[in-house]
Motif scaffolding. Structure first.
Motif, PDB file in Angstrom:
ATOM      1  N   GLU A 124       0.819  -1.219   0.000  1.00  0.00           N
ATOM      2  CA  GLU A 124       0.000   0.000   0.000  1.00  0.00           C
ATOM      3  C   GLU A 124       0.853   1.269   0.000  1.00  0.00           C
ATOM      4  OE1 GLU A 124      -2.802  -0.579   3.185  1.00  0.00           O
ATOM      5  OE2 GLU A 124      -4.202  -1.617   1.858  1.00  0.00           O
TER       6      GLU A 124
ATOM      7  N   GLU B 255       1.464   4.447  -2.939  1.00  0.00           N
ATOM      8  CA  GLU B 255       1.422   5.881  -2.645  1.00  0.00           C
ATOM      9  C   GLU B 255       2.725   6.568  -3.059  1.00  0.00           C
ATOM     10  OE1 GLU B 255       0.429   6.169   1.493  1.00  0.00           O
ATOM     11  OE2 GLU B 255      -1.659   5.649   1.152  1.00  0.00           O
TER      12      GLU B 255
ATOM     13  N   SER C 158       2.717   6.902  -6.878  1.00  0.00           N
ATOM     14  CA  SER C 158       1.830   7.968  -7.357  1.00  0.00           C
ATOM     15  C   SER C 158       2.304   9.361  -6.943  1.00  0.00           C
ATOM     16  CB  SER C 158       0.410   7.744  -6.834  1.00  0.00           C
ATOM     17  OG  SER C 158       0.354   7.987  -5.434  1.00  0.00           O
ATOM     18  N   GLY C 159       3.342   9.431  -6.102  1.00  0.00           N
ATOM     19  CA  GLY C 159       3.849  10.728  -5.659  1.00  0.00           C
ATOM     20  C   GLY C 159       3.143  11.278  -4.438  1.00  0.00           C
ATOM     21  N   LYS C 160       2.184  10.539  -3.869  1.00  0.00           N
ATOM     22  CA  LYS C 160       1.439  11.003  -2.697  1.00  0.00           C
ATOM     23  C   LYS C 160       2.242  10.858  -1.404  1.00  0.00           C
ATOM     24  CE  LYS C 160      -3.026   9.792  -4.680  1.00  0.00           C
ATOM     25  NZ  LYS C 160      -4.142   8.857  -4.603  1.00  0.00           N
ATOM     26  N   LYS C 161       3.149   9.907  -1.358  1.00  0.00           N
ATOM     27  CA  LYS C 161       3.925   9.648  -0.140  1.00  0.00           C
ATOM     28  C   LYS C 161       5.383  10.003  -0.409  1.00  0.00           C
ATOM     29  CE  LYS C 161       5.051   5.777   2.997  1.00  0.00           C
ATOM     30  NZ  LYS C 161       4.814   6.378   4.276  1.00  0.00           N
ATOM     31  N   ILE C 162       5.897  10.972   0.338  1.00  0.00           N
ATOM     32  CA  ILE C 162       7.288  11.398   0.146  1.00  0.00           C
ATOM     33  C   ILE C 162       8.147  11.120   1.373  1.00  0.00           C
ATOM     34  CG2 ILE C 162       6.718  13.123  -1.602  1.00  0.00           C
ATOM     35  CD1 ILE C 162       7.085  15.243   0.668  1.00  0.00           C
TER      36      ILE C 162
END
Length: 129
Positions: free
Chosen positions: A9, A13, A16-20
């Motif tokens: 999961e 993320e 997709s670039g949502k989690k850095i």
């Protein structure tokens, strides 16, 4: 290239670039390219058991005595390949890592973005139903 295994999961993320940021109980001196690999845990809507992208590990910040935030930037798609994950950082031979070629990406806002055809061919078929 140095690699790290992460649960499916959060890998999606990151892709997709949502989690850095990734939180770990340990630090590393490594900075630079890091291969993100998804663990083999079967998770609906996710890719499992594959190397899926490269990020740049730009910093590691100590949050408290046993917690660190690994800071990522510049997510880059690769042609995913099966991999057996390991604990901590591990080495994956560079010749296994294939980045998109001309015609498989476009430049948007100065970044390589893979085409819809690339996404469908290399990623969608790996997503667990």
């Amino acid at each position: 290239m140095k690699a790290i295994s992460i649960h499916p999961e959060p890998v999606m993320e990151i892709l997709s670039g949502k989690k850095i940021e990734e939180y770990r109980s340990w630090s590393t001196h490594h900075r630079g390219p890091l291969l993100i690999c998804s663990t083999a845990i079967k998770t609906p809507g996710c890719i499992s058991g594959h190397a899926v992208c490269i990020v740049d590990l730009v910093d590691v910040k100590k949050l408290d005595e046993e917690s660190y935030a690994w800071i990522f930037s510049e997510v880059r798609c690769i042609k995913p390949f099966p991999i057996k994950g390991q604990r901590r950082l591990y080495h994956v031979p560079d010749d296994r890592i294939v980045e998109p070629e001309a015609g498989e990406f476009v430049i948007e806002a100065g970044e390589k973005v893979v085409t819809e055809e690339f996404w469908q061919e290399y990623y969608l078929s790996l997503i667990q139903q």
